[in-house]
Write a protein that holds these residues in place. Structure first.
Motif, PDB file in Angstrom:
ATOM      1  N   GLU A 158      -7.654  -0.435  36.643  1.00 41.89           N
ATOM      2  CA  GLU A 158      -8.128  -1.599  37.393  1.00 41.89           C
ATOM      3  C   GLU A 158      -7.049  -2.113  38.334  1.00 41.89           C
ATOM      4  N   ARG A 159      -5.810  -2.234  37.852  1.00 45.40           N
ATOM      5  CA  ARG A 159      -4.708  -2.723  38.682  1.00 45.40           C
ATOM      6  C   ARG A 159      -4.466  -1.799  39.869  1.00 45.40           C
ATOM      7  N   LEU A 160      -4.472  -0.482  39.641  1.00 46.55           N
ATOM      8  CA  LEU A 160      -4.254   0.475  40.727  1.00 46.55           C
ATOM      9  C   LEU A 160      -5.346   0.362  41.789  1.00 46.55           C
ATOM     10  N   LEU A 161      -6.598   0.251  41.348  1.00 44.08           N
ATOM     11  CA  LEU A 161      -7.713   0.174  42.292  1.00 44.08           C
ATOM     12  C   LEU A 161      -7.701  -1.141  43.073  1.00 44.08           C
ATOM     13  N   VAL A 162      -7.436  -2.249  42.362  1.00 44.27           N
ATOM     14  CA  VAL A 162      -7.402  -3.557  43.026  1.00 44.27           C
ATOM     15  C   VAL A 162      -6.305  -3.579  44.087  1.00 44.27           C
ATOM     16  N   ASP A 163      -5.105  -3.096  43.733  1.00 41.21           N
ATOM     17  CA  ASP A 163      -4.007  -3.083  44.698  1.00 41.21           C
ATOM     18  C   ASP A 163      -4.313  -2.171  45.881  1.00 41.21           C
ATOM     19  N   GLU A 211       0.090  -6.407  47.990  1.00 44.66           N
ATOM     20  CA  GLU A 211       1.185  -6.882  48.838  1.00 44.66           C
ATOM     21  C   GLU A 211       0.614  -7.637  50.034  1.00 44.66           C
ATOM     22  N   GLN A 212      -0.160  -8.666  49.762  1.00 43.24           N
ATOM     23  CA  GLN A 212      -0.790  -9.428  50.827  1.00 43.24           C
ATOM     24  C   GLN A 212       0.168 -10.492  51.374  1.00 43.24           C
ATOM     25  N   ASP A 237       3.635 -15.022  52.117  1.00 43.81           N
ATOM     26  CA  ASP A 237       4.846 -14.355  51.658  1.00 43.81           C
ATOM     27  C   ASP A 237       5.954 -14.820  52.603  1.00 43.81           C
ATOM     28  N   THR A 238       6.853 -15.669  52.121  1.00 43.53           N
ATOM     29  CA  THR A 238       7.837 -16.296  53.006  1.00 43.53           C
ATOM     30  C   THR A 238       8.902 -15.319  53.509  1.00 43.53           C
ATOM     31  N   GLU A 239       8.976 -14.101  52.961  1.00 45.71           N
ATOM     32  CA  GLU A 239       9.885 -13.113  53.521  1.00 45.71           C
ATOM     33  C   GLU A 239       9.356 -12.599  54.858  1.00 45.71           C
TER      34      GLU A 239
END
Length: 205
Positions: free
Chosen positions: A119-124, A163-164, A184-186
């Motif tokens: 699930e984590r791999l697919l969501v990302d 990584e949004q 993402d402040t970077e």
């Protein structure tokens, strides 16, 4: 916050919707931000939640969301506010007519049946196809109170994943419209510029 009636008037006069106007203003804000950082403005992909619960269906005893996430390319590459509004309206209408909403809703349900690792791999994987999530939430039209105190404002964001870079919440409440950015402040160290650019674009429209 800005008066909701002003935004509705813009939508009525241009033959678009409230959502079209605020999403077009977001596209303009992102264009201004790109220019302020010395970048060549280009369209920005974002994910937009679309409700799939029938509007006439009574609420279930146990509440829960029923929505699909569709990919929308914000027309930040176009040069004028009304060109961006017209193109936003066209792209939103195209999404509503396409089978993408049903397909992505089915995909979300299928992902929920897999194990945590898969699930984590697919969501990302899917989350990283967009810079973030853009939600447009119609809140209560009248004033609300909590423990006797008047609620003066309302904002919220969809959960982020992958990584949004930029998640946006556009929310109406008690005759006002507000926008908030979660970044993402970077990559976006000065989100107050985005807020100012959004306000300026909305005022122009």
């Amino acid at each position: 916050p800005v008066p909701l009636d002003d935004v509705l008037a813009t939508a009525h006069r241009t033959g678009t919707t409230l959502s079209d106007v605020v999403v077009a203003a977001l596209a303009g804000a992102l264009r201004s931000y790109q220019e302020s950082r010395g970048a060549e403005p280009h369209d920005v992909p974002t994910m937009v939640p679309v409700n799939v619960r029938p509007l006439d269906e009574p609420l279930p005893a146990e509440l829960g969301n029923r929505f699909a996430l569709v990919l929308l390319s914000l027309p930040a590459g176009l040069t004028t506010p009304f060109a961006r509004l017209a193109e936003t309206h066209r792209r939103m209408a195209e999404i509503k007519r396409s089978p993408e909403v049903v397909l992505t809703f089915s995909l979300i349900r299928a992902i929920g049946l897999t194990g945590p690792h898969v699930e984590r791999l697919l969501v990302d994987f899917f989350a990283n196809k967009a810079t973030g999530v853009t939600t447009n939430v119609p809140g209560p039209r009248g004033t609300r109170y909590l423990a006797g105190a008047r609620v003066t404002g309302l904002l919220g964001w969809a959960p982020g994943s992958g990584e949004q870079t930029v998640n946006t919440c556009i929310c109406s409440y008690d005759g006002q419209l507000s926008v908030g950015f979660k970044v993402d402040t970077e990559i976006v160290p000065d989100p107050e510029r985005l807020v100012a650019a959004f306000e300026a674009e909305l005022a122009t429209l």
